[in-house]
Design a protein around this motif. Structure first.
Motif, PDB file in Angstrom:
ATOM      1  N   VAL A  96      76.192 -63.946  63.176  1.00 24.86           N
ATOM      2  CA  VAL A  96      76.622 -62.728  63.862  1.00 24.86           C
ATOM      3  C   VAL A  96      77.382 -61.912  62.828  1.00 24.86           C
ATOM      4  CG1 VAL A  96      77.995 -61.746  65.719  1.00 24.86           C
ATOM      5  CG2 VAL A  96      76.764 -63.906  66.084  1.00 24.86           C
ATOM      6  N   ARG A  97      76.760 -60.835  62.336  1.00 20.31           N
ATOM      7  CA  ARG A  97      77.339 -60.059  61.248  1.00 20.31           C
ATOM      8  C   ARG A  97      78.161 -58.886  61.777  1.00 20.31           C
ATOM      9  NH1 ARG A  97      75.156 -60.738  56.059  1.00 20.31           N
ATOM     10  NH2 ARG A  97      76.926 -59.388  55.546  1.00 20.31           N
ATOM     11  N   TRP A  98      79.059 -58.438  60.959  1.00 17.58           N
ATOM     12  CA  TRP A  98      79.845 -57.244  61.257  1.00 17.58           C
ATOM     13  C   TRP A  98      78.904 -56.061  61.427  1.00 17.58           C
ATOM     14  CZ3 TRP A  98      84.521 -56.183  62.835  1.00 17.58           C
ATOM     15  CH2 TRP A  98      85.043 -54.892  62.677  1.00 17.58           C
ATOM     16  N   SER A  99      79.085 -55.290  62.498  1.00 18.82           N
ATOM     17  CA  SER A  99      78.099 -54.277  62.861  1.00 18.82           C
ATOM     18  C   SER A  99      78.598 -52.842  62.735  1.00 18.82           C
ATOM     19  CB  SER A  99      77.638 -54.511  64.304  1.00 18.82           C
ATOM     20  OG  SER A  99      78.742 -54.461  65.212  1.00 18.82           O
ATOM     21  N   ARG A 100      79.804 -52.642  62.233  1.00 18.18           N
ATOM     22  CA  ARG A 100      80.334 -51.292  62.130  1.00 18.18           C
ATOM     23  C   ARG A 100      80.170 -50.741  60.715  1.00 18.18           C
ATOM     24  NH1 ARG A 100      84.056 -50.957  66.512  1.00 18.18           N
ATOM     25  NH2 ARG A 100      82.964 -51.966  68.244  1.00 18.18           N
ATOM     26  N   PRO A 101      80.160 -49.424  60.557  1.00 16.51           N
ATOM     27  CA  PRO A 101      80.007 -48.849  59.216  1.00 16.51           C
ATOM     28  C   PRO A 101      81.296 -48.853  58.408  1.00 16.51           C
ATOM     29  CG  PRO A 101      80.131 -47.100  60.843  1.00 16.51           C
ATOM     30  CD  PRO A 101      80.089 -48.393  61.617  1.00 16.51           C
ATOM     31  N   TRP A 102      82.393 -49.305  59.004  1.00 17.70           N
ATOM     32  CA  TRP A 102      83.674 -49.374  58.311  1.00 17.70           C
ATOM     33  C   TRP A 102      84.212 -50.799  58.364  1.00 17.70           C
ATOM     34  CZ3 TRP A 102      83.043 -45.680  62.356  1.00 17.70           C
ATOM     35  CH2 TRP A 102      83.312 -46.186  63.635  1.00 17.70           C
ATOM     36  N   PRO A 103      85.223 -51.124  57.559  1.00 21.15           N
ATOM     37  CA  PRO A 103      85.774 -52.479  57.573  1.00 21.15           C
ATOM     38  C   PRO A 103      86.541 -52.778  58.858  1.00 21.15           C
ATOM     39  CG  PRO A 103      86.306 -51.313  55.522  1.00 21.15           C
ATOM     40  CD  PRO A 103      85.778 -50.298  56.482  1.00 21.15           C
ATOM     41  N   VAL A 122      81.073 -62.156  58.501  1.00 20.69           N
ATOM     42  CA  VAL A 122      80.308 -63.092  59.332  1.00 20.69           C
ATOM     43  C   VAL A 122      81.242 -63.589  60.417  1.00 20.69           C
ATOM     44  CG1 VAL A 122      79.035 -65.259  59.434  1.00 20.69           C
ATOM     45  CG2 VAL A 122      78.797 -63.780  57.433  1.00 20.69           C
ATOM     46  N   LEU A 123      81.026 -63.127  61.644  1.00 15.54           N
ATOM     47  CA  LEU A 123      81.922 -63.474  62.733  1.00 15.54           C
ATOM     48  C   LEU A 123      81.703 -64.905  63.229  1.00 15.54           C
ATOM     49  CD1 LEU A 123      81.707 -60.085  64.604  1.00 15.54           C
ATOM     50  CD2 LEU A 123      83.638 -60.948  63.279  1.00 15.54           C
ATOM     51  N   ARG A 124      80.480 -65.367  63.148  1.00 16.10           N
ATOM     52  CA  ARG A 124      80.202 -66.769  63.445  1.00 16.10           C
ATOM     53  C   ARG A 124      78.775 -67.073  63.023  1.00 16.10           C
ATOM     54  NH1 ARG A 124      82.022 -68.374  68.091  1.00 16.10           N
ATOM     55  NH2 ARG A 124      80.738 -70.238  68.268  1.00 16.10           N
ATOM     56  N   ALA A 125      78.539 -68.329  62.666  1.00 17.54           N
ATOM     57  CA  ALA A 125      77.200 -68.748  62.245  1.00 17.54           C
ATOM     58  C   ALA A 125      77.144 -70.263  62.314  1.00 17.54           C
ATOM     59  CB  ALA A 125      76.892 -68.267  60.832  1.00 17.54           C
ATOM     60  N   GLY A 168      85.190 -75.363  76.144  1.00 21.17           N
ATOM     61  CA  GLY A 168      83.994 -75.086  76.916  1.00 21.17           C
ATOM     62  C   GLY A 168      82.840 -74.617  76.062  1.00 21.17           C
ATOM     63  N   GLY A 169      83.051 -74.469  74.748  1.00 16.43           N
ATOM     64  CA  GLY A 169      81.972 -74.051  73.864  1.00 16.43           C
ATOM     65  C   GLY A 169      81.620 -72.587  73.952  1.00 16.43           C
ATOM     66  N   ASP A 170      82.526 -71.760  74.456  1.00 22.99           N
ATOM     67  CA  ASP A 170      82.232 -70.327  74.579  1.00 22.99           C
ATOM     68  C   ASP A 170      81.985 -69.708  73.204  1.00 22.99           C
ATOM     69  OD1 ASP A 170      82.728 -70.415  77.367  1.00 22.99           O
ATOM     70  OD2 ASP A 170      84.879 -70.301  76.992  1.00 22.99           O
ATOM     71  N   PRO A 171      80.890 -68.954  73.030  1.00 20.38           N
ATOM     72  CA  PRO A 171      80.575 -68.343  71.734  1.00 20.38           C
ATOM     73  C   PRO A 171      81.421 -67.094  71.490  1.00 20.38           C
ATOM     74  CG  PRO A 171      78.897 -67.761  73.322  1.00 20.38           C
ATOM     75  CD  PRO A 171      79.830 -68.708  74.029  1.00 20.38           C
ATOM     76  N   ILE A 190      92.754 -56.179  65.174  1.00 22.80           N
ATOM     77  CA  ILE A 190      92.237 -57.302  65.960  1.00 22.80           C
ATOM     78  C   ILE A 190      90.746 -57.105  66.150  1.00 22.80           C
ATOM     79  CG2 ILE A 190      92.203 -58.405  68.232  1.00 22.80           C
ATOM     80  CD1 ILE A 190      95.117 -57.753  68.553  1.00 22.80           C
ATOM     81  N   VAL A 191      89.987 -58.177  65.958  1.00 23.64           N
ATOM     82  CA  VAL A 191      88.543 -58.166  66.200  1.00 23.64           C
ATOM     83  C   VAL A 191      88.220 -59.313  67.151  1.00 23.64           C
ATOM     84  CG1 VAL A 191      86.292 -58.582  65.158  1.00 23.64           C
ATOM     85  CG2 VAL A 191      87.949 -57.122  63.991  1.00 23.64           C
ATOM     86  N   VAL A 192      87.467 -59.013  68.205  1.00 19.88           N
ATOM     87  CA  VAL A 192      86.998 -60.035  69.133  1.00 19.88           C
ATOM     88  C   VAL A 192      85.510 -59.820  69.358  1.00 19.88           C
ATOM     89  CG1 VAL A 192      87.222 -61.068  71.414  1.00 19.88           C
ATOM     90  CG2 VAL A 192      89.240 -60.110  70.300  1.00 19.88           C
ATOM     91  N   HIS A 193      84.726 -60.873  69.184  1.00 19.29           N
ATOM     92  CA  HIS A 193      83.312 -60.819  69.539  1.00 19.29           C
ATOM     93  C   HIS A 193      83.106 -61.697  70.759  1.00 19.29           C
ATOM     94  CE1 HIS A 193      78.930 -61.454  69.274  1.00 19.29           C
ATOM     95  NE2 HIS A 193      78.939 -60.250  68.740  1.00 19.29           N
ATOM     96  N   VAL A 194      82.771 -61.077  71.886  1.00 17.12           N
ATOM     97  CA  VAL A 194      82.645 -61.805  73.142  1.00 17.12           C
ATOM     98  C   VAL A 194      81.528 -61.182  73.965  1.00 17.12           C
ATOM     99  CG1 VAL A 194      84.486 -60.379  74.160  1.00 17.12           C
ATOM    100  CG2 VAL A 194      83.872 -62.565  75.234  1.00 17.12           C
ATOM    101  N   GLY A 195      80.671 -62.028  74.533  1.00 12.15           N
ATOM    102  CA  GLY A 195      79.592 -61.539  75.369  1.00 12.15           C
ATOM    103  C   GLY A 195      78.636 -60.611  74.640  1.00 12.15           C
ATOM    104  N   GLY A 196      78.459 -60.829  73.336  1.00 16.60           N
ATOM    105  CA  GLY A 196      77.583 -59.970  72.551  1.00 16.60           C
ATOM    106  C   GLY A 196      78.183 -58.630  72.200  1.00 16.60           C
ATOM    107  N   ARG A 197      79.452 -58.404  72.528  1.00 16.59           N
ATOM    108  CA  ARG A 197      80.117 -57.124  72.282  1.00 16.59           C
ATOM    109  C   ARG A 197      81.213 -57.306  71.237  1.00 16.59           C
ATOM    110  NH1 ARG A 197      80.798 -52.533  75.477  1.00 16.59           N
ATOM    111  NH2 ARG A 197      79.823 -53.620  77.238  1.00 16.59           N
ATOM    112  N   LEU A 198      81.321 -56.353  70.325  1.00 23.76           N
ATOM    113  CA  LEU A 198      82.374 -56.363  69.326  1.00 23.76           C
ATOM    114  C   LEU A 198      83.491 -55.424  69.761  1.00 23.76           C
ATOM    115  CD1 LEU A 198      83.403 -57.233  66.521  1.00 23.76           C
ATOM    116  CD2 LEU A 198      82.178 -55.265  65.568  1.00 23.76           C
ATOM    117  N   VAL A 199      84.690 -55.966  69.882  1.00 20.96           N
ATOM    118  CA  VAL A 199      85.873 -55.184  70.245  1.00 20.96           C
ATOM    119  C   VAL A 199      86.787 -55.158  69.028  1.00 20.96           C
ATOM    120  CG1 VAL A 199      87.865 -55.016  71.770  1.00 20.96           C
ATOM    121  CG2 VAL A 199      85.682 -55.881  72.658  1.00 20.96           C
ATOM    122  N   ARG A 200      87.166 -53.962  68.586  1.00 22.23           N
ATOM    123  CA  ARG A 200      88.071 -53.819  67.444  1.00 22.23           C
ATOM    124  C   ARG A 200      89.218 -52.902  67.825  1.00 22.23           C
ATOM    125  NH1 ARG A 200      90.375 -51.395  63.593  1.00 22.23           N
ATOM    126  NH2 ARG A 200      89.859 -49.428  64.620  1.00 22.23           N
TER     127      ARG A 200
END
Length: 293
Positions: A96-103, A122-125, A168-171, A190-200
Motif C-alpha cells: 500500500v503505497r503513499w498516494s498523495r503528490p506531496w510528502p 510504504v504504509l504496509r506490505a 483482530g488483524g485489522d489492516p 498524522i497519517v492513518v490508512h483505514v478501510g482503503g482510505r488515506l487520512v492525513r
C-alpha cells in the motif's frame, strides 16, 4: 523519519527506515542515515534490545533509493543489508503505497526551508526474505512499513510513531512525525490508512494536530473538516532500544535515539462525527528524541 523524491541536492541528513513485525510479537528495524560522503547503517531486533551498526563510505542516493557499495541497497519495496553482525534480505509485495503528490508533512512539504520532511512511502506490505542478527528470522508472515526522512541535520527535538498490527488483524496503519517546522513553530503530521482510505492531518503553519508528550507517553489529537484522529501511546522509558544517530559534520555516531520497537498505541478515527475505527496495537514503534549535544 522524514523524506521524499523531490530533492534537488543532498540534504545534510537523509534517513531511510524499514520496519517488520510478526504476529508472535517479534519486531525488526533496518535503517540508514546518509550524510555527505558517509552513512550510518544499522539493524535492530526485539525482543532482546539487539542493535548492530556500522559507518559506511560513499553512499549514493537518488529517486529510486540508496546504495552504499555492497553493504546496503534500499528502495521502498526492496532492501539488502550486509554489515558486520547483521544481514537483511527483504522484498515487499502487495504494498500500500503513499498516494498523495506531496510528502506526509502535507503540501507545505514541497517548500524549501523546513526543518524536517517526512514521507511514509510504504504504509504496509507483506514481506519475504529474512533478517539475521545472531539468529535468522524468516520474513514469511511478517508485515512491513517503510519511510524516508530528510533535513538539515537533526532538529533539537522530534517525536515519531508507527503501528500496523492491530488486534483482530485489522489492516490499519497509523504513523505520525513531529518537531520544529519553521522558526519557532512546531508541527505534527498524522497519517492513518483505514478501510482503503488515506487520512492525513497536520500542517506546519496552520497546525491541525496537538501533541502532548511526556517520558514514555505520546498523546495526539488532530482534526480536519471531515476527520478527527485521537492517538494515545505508551512505553516504559527504560525498555527503549538505544540506537546510534549520525553527527553529520564529524563522521561519527552517538547513542542518542531512544526508540521503542514494541510499545502500545491506541487510535480512534471519526469521519463527520461518526466512528470509523477504534483499535489498539502492542507492537508500535515509538520515539521521542533530542538532537546530539
Amino acid at each position: 523519519m522524514i523524506g521524499g523524491s523531490r530533492l534537488r541536492r543532498q540534504p545534510t541528513l537523509d534517513g531511510w527506515y524499514w520496519r517488520f513485525t510478526w504476529p508472535d510479537g517479534r519486531v525488526a528495524a533496518a535503517l540508514t542515515g546518509v550524510c555527505p560522503g558517509w552513512a550510518l547503517a544499522g539493524v535492530a531486533m526485539h525482543p532482546g534490545r539487539v542493535w548492530r551498526s556500522t559507518i559506511l563510505d560513499a553512499p549514493v542516493v537518488d529517486a529510486r533509493g540508496v546504495r552504499i557499495g555492497s553493504a546496503f541497497a534500499g528502495e521502498p519495496e526492496r532492501l539488502r543489508v550486509a554489515i558486520p553482525g547483521a544481514r537483511v534480505h527483504a522484498d515487499l509485495r502487495d504494498a500500500v503505497r503513499w498516494s498523495r503528490p506531496w510528502p506526509g508533512t502535507g503540501p507545505a512539504g514541497l517548500l524549501p526551508g523546513m526543518r524536517q520532511y517526512w514521507l511514509p512511502h510504504v504504509l504496509r506490505a507483506q514481506a519475504e526474505g529474512f533478517v539475521e542478527v545472531d539468529e535468522r528470522w524468516s520474513l514469511d508472515g511478517a508485515t512491513a512499513y517503510a519511510e524516508r526522512n530528510w533535513g538539515n541535520g537533526f532538529p533539537p527535538e522530534w517525536w515519531w510513531g508507527e503501528a500496523h498490527d492491530f488486534r483482530g488483524g485489522d489492516p490499519v496503519t497509523v504513523a505520525f512525525a513531529g518537531g520544529p517546522a519553521v522558526g519557532p513553530l512546531r508541527a505534527t503530521a498524522i497519517v492513518v490508512h483505514v478501510g482503503g482510505r488515506l487520512v492525513r492531518l497536520g500542517e506546519p503553519v496552520l497546525a491541525g494536530v496537538r501533541a502532548d508528550l511526556a517520558p514514555g507517553r505520546w498523546v495526539l489529537r488532530g482534526r480536519s473538516l471531515r476527520h478527527r484522529v485521537e492517538i494515545e501511546a505508551a512505553a516504559q522509558p527504560a525498555a527503549a532500544h538505544i540506537l546510534d544517530v549520525p553527527v553529520p559534520a564529524e563522521r561519527r555516531t552517538v547513542p542518542w535515539s531512544h526508540q521503542h520497537l514494541a510499545g502500545r498505541l491506541r487510535v480512534r478515527v471519526s469521519r463527520r462525527g461518526r466512528l470509523v475505527y477504534e483499535g489498539e496495537s502492542s507492537l508500535a514503534g515509538l520515539e521521542h528524541g533530542r538532537a546530539p549535544g
